[in-house]
Design an enzyme around this catalytic site. Structure first.
Site, PDB file in Angstrom:
ATOM      1  N   PHE A  13       0.806  -1.216  -0.211  1.00 39.62           N
ATOM      2  CA  PHE A  13       0.047   0.080   0.114  1.00 39.62           C
ATOM      3  C   PHE A  13       0.912   1.078   0.241  1.00 39.62           C
ATOM      4  O   PHE A  13       1.835   1.085   0.246  1.00 39.62           O
ATOM      5  CB  PHE A  13      -0.858   0.103   1.231  1.00 39.62           C
ATOM      6  N   CYS A  14       0.266   2.320  -0.032  1.00 38.12           N
ATOM      7  CA  CYS A  14       1.010   3.611  -0.365  1.00 38.12           C
ATOM      8  C   CYS A  14       1.735   4.023   0.902  1.00 38.12           C
ATOM      9  O   CYS A  14       1.318   3.868   1.978  1.00 38.12           O
ATOM     10  CB  CYS A  14       0.070   4.825  -0.657  1.00 38.12           C
ATOM     11  N   PRO A  15       2.993   4.441   0.644  1.00 34.41           N
ATOM     12  CA  PRO A  15       3.539   4.675  -0.725  1.00 34.41           C
ATOM     13  C   PRO A  15       4.643   3.582  -1.019  1.00 34.41           C
ATOM     14  O   PRO A  15       5.722   3.972  -1.502  1.00 34.41           O
ATOM     15  CB  PRO A  15       4.373   5.988  -0.239  1.00 34.41           C
TER      16      PRO A  15
END
Lengths: 76, 129
Positions: A13-15
């Site tokens: 997941f981000c980042p």
């Protein structure tokens, strides 16, 4: 079409996908193409934004079965 | 021109450490000048090989613990190594906690005093977690 280096960041997941891309870009050659695979939609928006900001070439995004393919060329 | 981003991390909860690491890493790899100041309950979570992992503050933190993704230490390391972020322990916190430089993550720099941190932060963005 030139051969692309695939960066498989699915499940992260981000980042995470952006960081994986940057780590790989560091050792890439100018002109080399990369394709990031991401299951995180936010990264599909953020990576082109980052490319625009730092000046690498964004080649396009497509989505297939919940996976975003973000293509780019290292320009510097 | 690069933005100057100064990040104060005082919380020891997973959500706040993660968010601070996200801001630091994305800012640093986007060309901003990032300085991180680790103090209070946060500093213990940057020591090597001891201590409990940070606790979740709420339901989102518990969800984070189940997901595959970059952890806060990995993101801070990326900020330092890929984006040249400067990550410093607060000199007061180092003294109170009694930790040596060799007991902290190798990408954590020298202890920094608050006066110098505030002086460097002047005119830039300041984020607190």
């Amino acid at each position: 079409m030139p051969e692309r280096t695939i960066i498989d960041a699915r499940g992260s997941f981000c980042p995470g996908p952006l960081m994986e891309l940057i780590a790989r870009l560091k050792y890439g050659k100018v002109g080399e193409e990369f394709e990031v695979l991401s299951s995180d939609k936010g990264s599909a928006n953020d990576i082109p934004e980052w490319l625009h900001k730092v000046g690498h070439e964004f080649l396009g995004t497509r989505e297939e079965a919940g996976v975003w393919h973000i293509a780019l060329r290292k320009t510097k | 021109m690069a933005n100057r981003i100064s990040i104060v991390v005082v919380s020891g909860t997973l959500e706040r450490l993660q968010m601070a690491a996200m801001v630091a890493s994305v800012g640093a790899v986007s060309g901003d000048e990032v300085t991180v100041f680790l103090s209070m309950n946060a500093l213990q979570h940057f020591t090597l090989g001891k201590g409990e992992p940070p606790a979740a503050e709420g339901s989102f933190g518990r969800l984070l613990q189940e997901k595959k993704g970059p952890g806060y230490r990995q993101l801070f390391q990326s900020a330092a190594e890929l984006g040249d972020a400067k990550i410093h322990p607060c000199s007061m916190a180092v003294d109170v906690l009694g930790v040596g430089a060799d007991e902290l993550e190798p990408w954590v720099g020298e202890p920094l005093g608050l006066t110098k941190f505030l002086s460097d932060a002047h005119g830039g963005q300041v984020w607190t977690f």
